[in-house]
Design an enzyme around this catalytic site. Structure first.
Site, PDB file in Angstrom:
ATOM      1  N   ASP A   9       0.667  -1.198   0.041  1.00  0.00           N
ATOM      2  CA  ASP A   9       0.143  -0.049   0.047  1.00  0.00           C
ATOM      3  C   ASP A   9       0.797   1.512  -0.027  1.00  0.00           C
ATOM      4  O   ASP A   9       1.574   1.515   0.867  1.00  0.00           O
ATOM      5  CB  ASP A   9      -0.928  -0.110   1.228  1.00  0.00           C
ATOM      6  CG  ASP A   9      -1.938  -1.204   1.340  1.00  0.00           C
ATOM      7  OD1 ASP A   9      -1.275  -2.411   1.393  1.00  0.00           O
ATOM      8  OD2 ASP A   9      -2.731  -0.971   1.635  1.00  0.00           O
ATOM      9  N   HIS A  69     -10.525   1.254   0.392  1.00  0.00           N
ATOM     10  CA  HIS A  69     -10.898   2.872   0.471  1.00  0.00           C
ATOM     11  C   HIS A  69     -10.776   3.212  -0.766  1.00  0.00           C
ATOM     12  O   HIS A  69     -10.646   4.613  -1.452  1.00  0.00           O
ATOM     13  CB  HIS A  69      -9.465   3.657   0.972  1.00  0.00           C
ATOM     14  CG  HIS A  69      -9.236   3.313   2.674  1.00  0.00           C
ATOM     15  ND1 HIS A  69     -10.290   4.041   3.375  1.00  0.00           N
ATOM     16  CD2 HIS A  69      -8.479   2.376   3.237  1.00  0.00           C
ATOM     17  CE1 HIS A  69     -10.001   3.727   4.564  1.00  0.00           C
ATOM     18  NE2 HIS A  69      -8.735   2.718   4.539  1.00  0.00           N
ATOM     19  N   HIS A 180      -0.807  -2.927   6.314  1.00  0.00           N
ATOM     20  CA  HIS A 180       0.485  -2.217   6.507  1.00  0.00           C
ATOM     21  C   HIS A 180       1.643  -2.672   7.175  1.00  0.00           C
ATOM     22  O   HIS A 180       2.526  -1.951   7.371  1.00  0.00           O
ATOM     23  CB  HIS A 180       0.120  -0.633   6.859  1.00  0.00           C
ATOM     24  CG  HIS A 180      -0.894   0.108   5.912  1.00  0.00           C
ATOM     25  ND1 HIS A 180      -1.105   1.383   6.113  1.00  0.00           N
ATOM     26  CD2 HIS A 180      -1.680  -0.209   5.237  1.00  0.00           C
ATOM     27  CE1 HIS A 180      -1.969   1.666   5.049  1.00  0.00           C
ATOM     28  NE2 HIS A 180      -2.397   0.549   4.586  1.00  0.00           N
TER      29      HIS A 180
END
Length: 260
Positions: A9, A69, A180
């Site tokens: 990411d 997202h 993450h």
């Protein structure tokens, strides 16, 4: 033997800047043929815009994947169909705009790419079971490409690991994103599928998942909602390298990478 670089990411401006500055040299140093990056956090830490997607393409990213997202940035739903190098999660409702998979090519080698959302702990709800969606797309893509890279955008490690075993021997790679935090379990499974629970992020590691430490801790202490600005320090590029045997579409080598 084609070599694929996957970047975890990309978080905000710090992550984008490092990708822009380091990607070309990494491509050369590791003899990379194709680059895939998750960029769902690239716009201020939440979502993506057409401008950013095109900037990443110019920086050397061949294919961009997204996650929960996807629709955070205003009007992106009206931009995504024009971005031929971007795909949204395949198991969102069919009426959602955007491509459910990509096929990218280098020297005659065709790589199919798609992402599925998990069903545990994500705010954005998947419309279709990720396992069944992957089964369907692998069947659809096997006549169109030489190998398939599958991204597992999931919160639960158990769901990712089960998903990897489910696709072992059918996909070149199953790589997890979303948390993450890079994991240490990367390997090539017995059936020939490269697997990693989470690739980590391209972003600031002096942070809480890419966000300002103080603001996040304060929210844990008082329970009040507040903005979490993207952090700025200790920016790293994290991901993995996968070598693919074009004759059978399976992985021959896996290597996690981390660069500053």
């Amino acid at each position: 033997m084609p070599r694929v670089l996957f970047l975890g990411d990309i978080v905000g401006r710090p992550g984008r800047t490092l990708v822009r500055e380091r990607l070309q040299s990494l491509r050369e140093a590791y003899a990379v043929d194709l680059v895939i990056a998750n960029a769902e956090n690239s716009a201020g830490g939440a979502g993506i815009t057409a401008k950013i997607a095109n900037e990443l393409k110019e920086s050397g990213v061949d294919a961009i994947t997204l996650g929960d997202h996807t629709w955070d940035q205003k009007n992106f739903e009206s931009e995504i169909d024009q971005l031929v190098h971007v795909c949204r999660p395949a198991n969102l409702p069919v009426r959602n705009p955007g491509r459910t998979y990509l096929i990218i090519e280098k020297d005659g080698f065709r790589l199919g790419i798609f992402t599925v959302l998990g069903r545990n702990y994500l705010a954005m709800k998947a419309d279709e079971c990720p396992f069944k969606c992957a089964d369907r797309l692998l069947d659809e893509l096997k006549s169109q490409c030489d190998a398939v890279f599958v991204e597992a955008h999931m919160e639960a490690t158990s769901e990712k690991i089960a998903f990897g075993w489910h696709l072992d021997g059918r996909a070149a790679a199953v790589v997890g994103t979303h948390t993450h935090v890079p994991t240490a379990d990367g390997r090539v499974l017995p059936g020939g599928t490269a697997y990693l629970t989470d690739a980590g992020m391209c972003g600031p590691y002096e942070s809480v998942l890419g966000r300002d430490i103080k603001e996040v801790i304060t929210t844990f202490l008082d329970g009040m909602k507040r903005r979490f600005p993207v952090a700025e320090n200790d920016v790293r590029l994290c991901g993995c390298l996968i070598d693919v045997d074009a004759s059978n579409g399976l992985a021959t080598h896996f290597e996690r990478i981390e660069s500053r």
